[in-house]
Design an enzyme around this catalytic site. Structure first.
Site, PDB file in Angstrom:
ATOM      1  N   GLY A  46       0.834  -1.196   0.000  1.00 30.19           N
ATOM      2  CA  GLY A  46       0.000   0.000   0.000  1.00 30.19           C
ATOM      3  C   GLY A  46       0.869   1.245   0.000  1.00 30.19           C
ATOM      4  O   GLY A  46       2.005   1.219   0.483  1.00 30.19           O
ATOM      5  N   GLN A  51       3.215   9.897   0.960  1.00 31.04           N
ATOM      6  CA  GLN A  51       4.500   9.191   1.090  1.00 31.04           C
ATOM      7  C   GLN A  51       5.444   9.490  -0.079  1.00 31.04           C
ATOM      8  O   GLN A  51       6.635   9.208  -0.005  1.00 31.04           O
ATOM      9  CB  GLN A  51       4.278   7.680   1.207  1.00 31.04           C
ATOM     10  CG  GLN A  51       3.589   7.286   2.512  1.00 31.04           C
ATOM     11  CD  GLN A  51       3.364   5.790   2.586  1.00 31.04           C
ATOM     12  OE1 GLN A  51       2.373   5.281   2.093  1.00 31.04           O
ATOM     13  NE2 GLN A  51       4.296   5.072   3.197  1.00 31.04           N
ATOM     14  N   CYS A 109       5.766  -0.194   7.363  1.00 31.58           N
ATOM     15  CA  CYS A 109       5.411   0.962   6.550  1.00 31.58           C
ATOM     16  C   CYS A 109       6.609   1.321   5.669  1.00 31.58           C
ATOM     17  O   CYS A 109       7.745   1.317   6.146  1.00 31.58           O
ATOM     18  CB  CYS A 109       5.067   2.129   7.468  1.00 31.58           C
ATOM     19  SG  CYS A 109       4.633   3.628   6.583  1.00 31.58           S
ATOM     20  N   LEU A 110       6.341   1.630   4.407  1.00 28.20           N
ATOM     21  CA  LEU A 110       7.439   1.985   3.503  1.00 28.20           C
ATOM     22  C   LEU A 110       8.152   3.262   3.952  1.00 28.20           C
ATOM     23  O   LEU A 110       9.294   3.489   3.592  1.00 28.20           O
ATOM     24  CB  LEU A 110       6.917   2.153   2.070  1.00 28.20           C
ATOM     25  CG  LEU A 110       6.429   0.855   1.399  1.00 28.20           C
ATOM     26  CD1 LEU A 110       5.860   1.160   0.017  1.00 28.20           C
ATOM     27  CD2 LEU A 110       7.548  -0.165   1.297  1.00 28.20           C
ATOM     28  N   HIS A 151      -4.562   1.606   7.545  1.00 29.14           N
ATOM     29  CA  HIS A 151      -3.186   2.093   7.679  1.00 29.14           C
ATOM     30  C   HIS A 151      -2.936   3.235   6.684  1.00 29.14           C
ATOM     31  O   HIS A 151      -2.406   4.279   7.057  1.00 29.14           O
ATOM     32  CB  HIS A 151      -2.216   0.924   7.430  1.00 29.14           C
ATOM     33  CG  HIS A 151      -0.768   1.313   7.366  1.00 29.14           C
ATOM     34  ND1 HIS A 151       0.161   0.870   8.279  1.00 29.14           N
ATOM     35  CD2 HIS A 151      -0.079   2.112   6.495  1.00 29.14           C
ATOM     36  CE1 HIS A 151       1.353   1.381   7.963  1.00 29.14           C
ATOM     37  NE2 HIS A 151       1.233   2.134   6.886  1.00 29.14           N
ATOM     38  N   GLU A 152      -3.359   3.022   5.427  1.00 25.88           N
ATOM     39  CA  GLU A 152      -3.129   4.043   4.402  1.00 25.88           C
ATOM     40  C   GLU A 152      -3.963   5.298   4.675  1.00 25.88           C
ATOM     41  O   GLU A 152      -3.509   6.421   4.449  1.00 25.88           O
ATOM     42  CB  GLU A 152      -3.432   3.498   3.004  1.00 25.88           C
ATOM     43  CG  GLU A 152      -2.590   2.302   2.579  1.00 25.88           C
ATOM     44  CD  GLU A 152      -1.099   2.501   2.765  1.00 25.88           C
ATOM     45  OE1 GLU A 152      -0.611   3.631   2.643  1.00 25.88           O
ATOM     46  OE2 GLU A 152      -0.410   1.508   3.054  1.00 25.88           O
ATOM     47  N   HIS A 155      -2.400   7.709   6.952  1.00 22.89           N
ATOM     48  CA  HIS A 155      -1.413   8.604   6.327  1.00 22.89           C
ATOM     49  C   HIS A 155      -2.063   9.911   5.873  1.00 22.89           C
ATOM     50  O   HIS A 155      -1.425  10.961   5.893  1.00 22.89           O
ATOM     51  CB  HIS A 155      -0.773   7.931   5.105  1.00 22.89           C
ATOM     52  CG  HIS A 155       0.340   6.983   5.446  1.00 22.89           C
ATOM     53  ND1 HIS A 155       1.493   7.373   6.089  1.00 22.89           N
ATOM     54  CD2 HIS A 155       0.484   5.657   5.220  1.00 22.89           C
ATOM     55  CE1 HIS A 155       2.301   6.337   6.245  1.00 22.89           C
ATOM     56  NE2 HIS A 155       1.711   5.265   5.730  1.00 22.89           N
TER      57      HIS A 155
HETATM   58 ZN   LIG Z   1       2.538   3.387   5.802  1.00 27.39          ZN
END
Ligand SMILES: [Zn+2]
Length: 187
Positions: A46, A51, A109-110, A151-152, A155
């Site tokens: 995701g 991000q 998380c990226l 989660h997304e 953000h």
């Molecule tokens: Zn994340």
């Protein structure tokens, strides 16, 4: 398609609240294409626009389930499981219902590389959003898809997964992130 640089914590841009999208147009679709390419390249399941530094309420998700190995004359073919790509695009997502039961998932998380934590969230949600073509969608989601979407969506509010952890665990992650950042500058 362009692979974009992913912003990493503690970059303050990750704390920005993203703006609603006014129209799903070609420019937005180009952004979603780039986000998907960036997510596959990372690799991750995701990615939210913030991000990659764009403060718009846009997400891409692909759980990339591993398919069943191909059977060939009774024997399983070499090469391992086949990757099933099912990209999904969420513009202006909203949660309209959530279950009372929670589920726990070990999230990463990226933007928080190599750090993980058990986060508790509603196990099922009903969400609505606009898709890649601007079509209004509403669906009940569960399991990893429900976790990933929540989660997304965090953000979009400037929330990171470790904000949901106990103070002790959160402090540990923040300390590691700050150290990693210092290391990078020194190198
Ligand atoms: Zn994340």
């Amino acid at each position: 398609m362009t692979i974009l640089p992913i912003i990493e914590a503690p970059d303050p841009r990750l704390r920005v609240v993203s703006e609603p999208v006014a129209a799903v147009d070609d420019a937005l679709r180009a952004l979603m294409d780039d986000m998907l390419a960036t997510m596959y390249d990372a690799p991750g399941i995701g990615l939210a626009a913030i991000q990659v530094g764009v403060a718009k309420r846009v997400l891409v998700i692909d759980l990339q389930r591993r398919g069943e190995p191909v059977e060939d004359g009774g024997s399983v073919e070499d090469g391992g499981p086949v990757e099933v790509r099912e990209p999904r695009y969420f513009v202006n997502p909203e949660i309209v219902w959530e279950s009372d039961e929670d589920g726990v998932y070990n999230e990463g998380c990226l933007s928080v590389p190599e750090l993980y934590g058990d986060v508790m969230r509603p196990q099922r949600i009903r969400a609505k959003w606009l898709d890649y073509n601007g079509k209004a969608c509403e669906e009940e989601l569960d399991g990893l898809m429900a976790t990933c979407l929540q989660h997304e969506m965090d953000h979009l509010e400037g929330i990171l997964f470790f904000d949901h952890l106990s103070k002790l665990k959160r402090d540990m992650i923040v300390k590691k992130l700050t150290k990693a950042k210092r290391g990078k500058i020194a190198a």
